[in-house]
Design a protein around this motif. Structure first.
Motif, short mmCIF file in Angstrom:
data_model
loop_
_atom_site.label_atom_id
_atom_site.label_comp_id
_atom_site.label_asym_id
_atom_site.label_seq_id
_atom_site.Cartn_x
_atom_site.Cartn_y
_atom_site.Cartn_z
N ARG A 180 -1.80 6.61 -3.14
CA ARG A 180 -1.53 8.03 -2.97
C ARG A 180 -2.81 8.73 -2.54
O ARG A 180 -3.91 8.26 -2.83
N SER A 181 -2.67 9.87 -1.89
CA SER A 181 -3.86 10.60 -1.44
C SER A 181 -4.56 11.32 -2.58
O SER A 181 -5.73 11.66 -2.49
N ASP A 182 -3.82 11.58 -3.68
CA ASP A 182 -4.41 12.19 -4.87
C ASP A 182 -3.53 11.89 -6.08
O ASP A 182 -2.56 11.13 -5.97
N LEU A 183 -3.84 12.49 -7.22
CA LEU A 183 -3.14 12.17 -8.46
C LEU A 183 -1.92 13.06 -8.72
O LEU A 183 -1.55 13.30 -9.86
N ARG A 184 -1.26 13.52 -7.68
CA ARG A 184 -0.09 14.36 -7.87
C ARG A 184 1.09 13.56 -8.40
O ARG A 184 1.33 12.43 -7.95
N PRO A 185 1.88 14.14 -9.30
CA PRO A 185 3.04 13.44 -9.86
C PRO A 185 4.28 13.55 -8.99
O PRO A 185 5.23 14.26 -9.29
N MET A 186 4.30 12.84 -7.86
CA MET A 186 5.42 12.92 -6.94
C MET A 186 6.64 12.15 -7.45
O MET A 186 7.77 12.53 -7.19
N THR A 187 6.41 11.03 -8.16
CA THR A 187 7.49 10.22 -8.71
C THR A 187 6.92 9.41 -9.87
O THR A 187 5.71 9.31 -10.01
N THR A 188 7.78 8.86 -10.70
CA THR A 188 7.28 8.06 -11.83
C THR A 188 6.80 6.70 -11.35
O THR A 188 7.25 6.19 -10.33
N GLY A 189 5.87 6.13 -12.09
CA GLY A 189 5.38 4.80 -11.77
C GLY A 189 3.88 4.69 -11.93
O GLY A 189 3.23 5.57 -12.50
N ASP A 190 3.34 3.60 -11.39
CA ASP A 190 1.91 3.31 -11.45
C ASP A 190 1.35 3.33 -10.04
O ASP A 190 1.93 2.73 -9.13
N PHE A 191 0.19 3.98 -9.87
CA PHE A 191 -0.35 4.22 -8.54
C PHE A 191 -1.88 4.12 -8.54
O PHE A 191 -2.51 4.05 -9.59
N TYR A 240 -10.44 9.22 -6.40
CA TYR A 240 -10.71 10.06 -7.57
C TYR A 240 -12.20 10.12 -7.81
O TYR A 240 -12.86 9.07 -7.83
N HIS A 241 -12.72 11.31 -8.01
CA HIS A 241 -14.16 11.52 -8.14
C HIS A 241 -14.85 10.84 -6.95
O HIS A 241 -14.49 11.11 -5.81
N ASP A 242 -15.80 9.95 -7.21
CA ASP A 242 -16.50 9.28 -6.11
C ASP A 242 -15.97 7.88 -5.85
O ASP A 242 -16.61 7.07 -5.18
N GLY A 243 -14.80 7.56 -6.40
CA GLY A 243 -14.24 6.23 -6.24
C GLY A 243 -12.72 6.29 -6.21
O GLY A 243 -12.13 7.09 -5.46
N PHE A 244 -12.11 5.47 -7.07
CA PHE A 244 -10.65 5.37 -7.11
C PHE A 244 -10.18 5.29 -8.55
O PHE A 244 -10.90 4.83 -9.43
N ALA A 245 -8.95 5.74 -8.77
CA ALA A 245 -8.36 5.69 -10.10
C ALA A 245 -7.00 5.01 -10.04
O ALA A 245 -6.26 5.15 -9.06
N GLU A 246 -6.70 4.30 -11.09
CA GLU A 246 -5.35 3.80 -11.33
C GLU A 246 -4.73 4.81 -12.29
O GLU A 246 -5.36 5.20 -13.28
N GLU A 277 0.83 -1.21 0.00
CA GLU A 277 0.00 0.00 0.00
C GLU A 277 0.86 1.26 0.00
O GLU A 277 0.56 2.23 -0.69
N VAL A 278 1.95 1.26 0.76
CA VAL A 278 2.80 2.44 0.87
C VAL A 278 3.41 2.81 -0.48
O VAL A 278 3.52 3.98 -0.83
#
Length: 196
Positions: free
Chosen positions: A125-136, A140-146, A120-121
């Protein structure tokens, strides 16, 4: 059943032809499926993919992936090529079809990461900010996003689902699709989709 709609351009048409051939030859799990642009024909087999003419963000055609789970059905919204990759994995790896058939969309966050062997760590992520490269994965909206972040910091939403367990299932499945080289096996069928 895979229906190839008249409105499809060459690339999605060839993707679906490739999937037809692949599933005819490599459906070792016996997954039942329906791929169509017709809502009336989207009743759920193990997995149904309903594709639409509009694009999913900057990707290909928007696709609603409806999967059968013990409590009914759940949905993942993504793009057509991504949906076909999930279908190919379910056909090729019976263990993934079993995981899908046992998926509990109400699973707690603590349980879902362990079920799919993900950290999980590293991924959440808490939001879709580009902190580092990769898949997260992030709310997002009323659910979750990959989503993915490329080397230039550009964020690209890959899939959405209302439940965390469903998006984690999708994330883990497509990571395994590449790790177990199902992508290479699927790619070999492109020669049948693109005849000489």
């Amino acid at each position: 059943m895979i229906h190839i709609a008249d409105f499809l351009s060459d690339t999605p048409r060839q993707t679906l032809k490739q999937a037809q051939r692949y599933l005819a030859e490599c459906n070792s799990s016996g997954v039942t499926y329906r791929v169509s642009d017709d809502l009336a024909q989207s009743e759920c087999a193990d997995i149904s993919i309903l594709y639409q003419l509009d694009k999913f963000y900057d990707h290909g055609l928007t696709s609603k992936v409806i999967i059968k789970v013990p409590s009914g059905t759940v949905m993942i919204t993504t793009y057509l090529a991504d949906a076909v990759r999930l279908l190919a994995l379910l056909a090729d790896k019976p263990s993934w079809l079993r995981l899908m058939r046992e998926l509990d969309p109400s699973m707690t966050a603590g349980d879902v990461w362990a079920v799919f062997g993900l950290d999980e760590v590293e991924i959440f992520r808490s939001d879709l900010r580009p902190m580092t490269t990769g898949d997260f994965i992030a709310p997002y909206h009323d659910g979750f996003a990959e989503f993915s972040v490329d080397t230039h910091g550009e964020v690209s939403v890959e899939a959405e689902a209302p439940q965390l367990a469903v998006i984690v299932f999708h994330f883990a499945a497509l990571q395994d699709y590449a790790a177990k080289r199902v992508d290479e096996k699927f790619a070999r069928f492109s020669r049948f989709a693109y005849p000489d």
